[in-house]
Design a protein around this motif. Structure first.
Motif, PDB file in Angstrom:
ATOM      1  N   UNK A   1     -28.890  43.273  -8.313  1.00 42.92           N
ATOM      2  CA  UNK A   1     -28.828  44.541  -9.030  1.00 42.92           C
ATOM      3  C   UNK A   1     -29.646  44.474 -10.304  1.00 42.92           C
ATOM      4  N   UNK A   2     -30.671  45.311 -10.450  1.00 45.25           N
ATOM      5  CA  UNK A   2     -31.507  45.277 -11.641  1.00 45.25           C
ATOM      6  C   UNK A   2     -30.847  45.984 -12.813  1.00 45.25           C
ATOM      7  N   UNK A   3     -31.221  45.555 -14.004  1.00 44.10           N
ATOM      8  CA  UNK A   3     -30.787  46.216 -15.224  1.00 44.10           C
ATOM      9  C   UNK A   3     -31.750  47.367 -15.482  1.00 44.10           C
ATOM     10  N   UNK A   4     -31.254  48.601 -15.478  1.00 48.87           N
ATOM     11  CA  UNK A   4     -32.124  49.757 -15.656  1.00 48.87           C
ATOM     12  C   UNK A   4     -32.039  50.329 -17.062  1.00 48.87           C
ATOM     13  N   UNK A   5     -31.614  49.541 -18.031  1.00 51.12           N
ATOM     14  CA  UNK A   5     -31.510  50.048 -19.390  1.00 51.12           C
ATOM     15  C   UNK A   5     -32.200  49.107 -20.358  1.00 51.12           C
ATOM     16  N   UNK A   6     -32.817  49.696 -21.386  1.00 53.00           N
ATOM     17  CA  UNK A   6     -33.388  48.930 -22.475  1.00 53.00           C
ATOM     18  C   UNK A   6     -34.438  47.936 -22.029  1.00 53.00           C
ATOM     19  N   UNK A   7     -34.492  46.784 -22.721  1.00 64.01           N
ATOM     20  CA  UNK A   7     -35.517  45.785 -22.419  1.00 64.01           C
ATOM     21  C   UNK A   7     -35.387  45.190 -21.025  1.00 64.01           C
ATOM     22  N   UNK A   8     -34.202  45.273 -20.435  1.00 63.22           N
ATOM     23  CA  UNK A   8     -34.032  44.742 -19.094  1.00 63.22           C
ATOM     24  C   UNK A   8     -34.923  45.423 -18.087  1.00 63.22           C
ATOM     25  N   UNK A   9     -35.150  46.720 -18.251  1.00 63.54           N
ATOM     26  CA  UNK A   9     -36.016  47.454 -17.340  1.00 63.54           C
ATOM     27  C   UNK A   9     -37.442  46.929 -17.426  1.00 63.54           C
ATOM     28  N   UNK A  10     -37.919  46.729 -18.632  1.00 65.13           N
ATOM     29  CA  UNK A  10     -39.276  46.229 -18.803  1.00 65.13           C
ATOM     30  C   UNK A  10     -39.451  44.872 -18.126  1.00 65.13           C
ATOM     31  N   UNK A  11     -38.466  44.016 -18.291  1.00 64.60           N
ATOM     32  CA  UNK A  11     -38.524  42.695 -17.662  1.00 64.60           C
ATOM     33  C   UNK A  11     -38.585  42.834 -16.143  1.00 64.60           C
ATOM     34  N   UNK A  12     -37.758  43.727 -15.586  1.00 61.65           N
ATOM     35  CA  UNK A  12     -37.728  43.912 -14.138  1.00 61.65           C
ATOM     36  C   UNK A  12     -39.049  44.470 -13.616  1.00 61.65           C
ATOM     37  N   UNK A  13     -39.612  45.454 -14.322  1.00 64.02           N
ATOM     38  CA  UNK A  13     -40.883  46.048 -13.896  1.00 64.02           C
ATOM     39  C   UNK A  13     -41.993  45.013 -13.954  1.00 64.02           C
TER      40      UNK A  13
ATOM     41  N   UNK B   1     -39.008  49.113  -7.660  1.00 63.47           N
ATOM     42  CA  UNK B   1     -40.273  49.066  -6.929  1.00 63.47           C
ATOM     43  C   UNK B   1     -40.974  50.419  -7.016  1.00 63.47           C
ATOM     44  N   UNK B   2     -40.233  51.509  -6.843  1.00 58.15           N
ATOM     45  CA  UNK B   2     -40.822  52.848  -6.946  1.00 58.15           C
ATOM     46  C   UNK B   2     -41.363  53.093  -8.342  1.00 58.15           C
ATOM     47  N   UNK B   3     -40.612  52.660  -9.358  1.00 58.99           N
ATOM     48  CA  UNK B   3     -41.073  52.831 -10.737  1.00 58.99           C
ATOM     49  C   UNK B   3     -42.316  51.980 -11.005  1.00 58.99           C
ATOM     50  N   UNK B   4     -42.360  50.802 -10.412  1.00 58.68           N
ATOM     51  CA  UNK B   4     -43.535  49.937 -10.560  1.00 58.68           C
ATOM     52  C   UNK B   4     -44.763  50.566  -9.915  1.00 58.68           C
TER      53      UNK B   4
END
Length: 361
Positions: free
Chosen positions: A11-23, A83-86
């Motif tokens: 499960x990815x973190x979709x908030x704050x800096x976690x999103x940037x890391x995931x992308x 993935x879609x956001x990327x």
């Protein structure tokens, strides 16, 4: 192997800096997989150059709005949304590569632009022909690959097929709009754009592309009804306009070390912006002559740029654009309470709107 299976890590973190890391992790994984598809060293070097540019920085604004649109309508922690956001960020990479060629920019995110990197490689290896010509042509092709890979990532994100198909129509609209805006921007350097033209360029090149469409795409992927998706424009368009107006100010008054781009490039290219259109409208005869002489002059240096900055301030154009940014930000934030979105997302959008309106890079 699909984009989802390459990048999903729970499960990815979709908030704050976690999103940037995931992308950024997804970009890295996706482009590394494409590099490893071919053992040819030229192929691998080219993909590595793209990967370096993609990971050199950037605000990840479009993936952020996409994920907030997803969250706004109940989207869960499905890694497919990352993935879609990327995919939007890969499309942005395509746009940046081509934009740098058209603007003849040497620096992007504090590093050489892709066409400069390619020209440097040509020169270092002693190849035949003109290095700059090769660099531009090679970068165009690598940029085109980013466009292709953006489409591949989006359609292989693993989210429900009917939602992906519906969101893809919005993605197509976004692509058409930003390319139209880019064309109008190029035309505005050849045929001086007035204030109304500059506002149109701003709308299509940035406002819809940066905020409105990514937010709507995320909402559509979450299964939001189309009327509710359309209502997001009431927030997305004014914030997108405020974003670009701030970008225009930074293009003239920003710190090169912070923005990663020279503050001379927009002046040398004669870029048509709301800021410069207002300045022209208000300039006296002496000021107008200086603007005509130096705005769009490739020989412009720091001394001439300093003089143009003084004129922008003296005419009140800078103050007016700051007021426009504030008004659009307040307009966008004021409509959030009327939108049927999750409370947590409403708070995040409010914070992001204010952050984007006063940013320094």
């Amino acid at each position: 192997m699909t984009a989802t299976s390459e990048t999903a890590r729970g499960a990815p973190d979709l908030s704050g800096p976690g999103l940037r890391v995931e992308v950024e992790r997804t970009i890295d994984s996706f482009l590394t997989a494409r590099r490893d598809m071919n053992a040819n060293p030229e192929w691998r070097d080219g993909v590595d150059a793209l990967r370096a540019l993609a990971l050199a920085g950037g605000k990840r604004t479009r993936p952020t709005f996409c994920c907030l649109g997803w969250r706004a309508f109940g989207g869960d922690d499905d890694p497919g949304i990352i993935v879609a956001a990327t995919a939007l960020e890969l499309f942005h990479l395509f746009a940046l590569v081509h934009d740098d060629i058209m603007d003849d920019s040497d620096v992007r995110r504090g590093n050489p632009t892709l066409h400069v990197t390619m020209a440097q490689a040509h020169r270092r290896l002693g190849w035949r022909g003109d290095p700059e010509h090769y660099g531009r042509n090679a970068a165009i092709l690598w940029g085109d690959l980013c466009l292709t890979w953006s489409d591949e990532a989006f359609h292989s994100c693993g989210l429900p097929a009917e939602r992906v198909a519906a969101a893809a129509r919005l993605l197509q609209s976004m692509r058409v709009e930003v390319l139209l805006g880019q064309y109008l921007d190029v035309r505005g350097e050849a045929v001086r754009a007035d204030l109304a033209d500059c506002l149109t360029i701003l709308l299509y090149k940035s406002a819809k592309y940066t905020v409105e469409r990514p937010l709507q795409i995320g909402a559509m992927l979450a299964g939001a009804p189309r009327p509710e998706v359309d209502r997001l424009s009431r927030f997305g368009v004014p914030i997108g306009e405020a974003f670009q107006l701030r970008d225009d100010i930074l293009g003239l008054f920003g710190d090169d070390a912070v923005t990663g781009k020279s503050t001379l490039s927009d002046l040398r290219s004669g870029k048509s912006t709301v800021l410069m259109a207002l300045t022209r409208q208000r300039a006296d005869a002496t000021q107008a002559a200086e603007i005509s002489r130096w705005h769009g002059n490739p020989r412009l240096g720091e001394r001439e740029a300093l003089r143009l900055r003084h004129i922008v301030r003296d005419t009140g154009a800078l103050r007016t654009v700051e007021e426009m940014i504030h008004a659009r930000t307040e307009q966008a934030v004021s409509v959030l309470d009327s939108l049927p979105i999750a409370t947590q997302v409403r708070s995040a959008l409010t914070e992001l709107a204010h952050t984007l309106s006063v940013r320094h890079s």
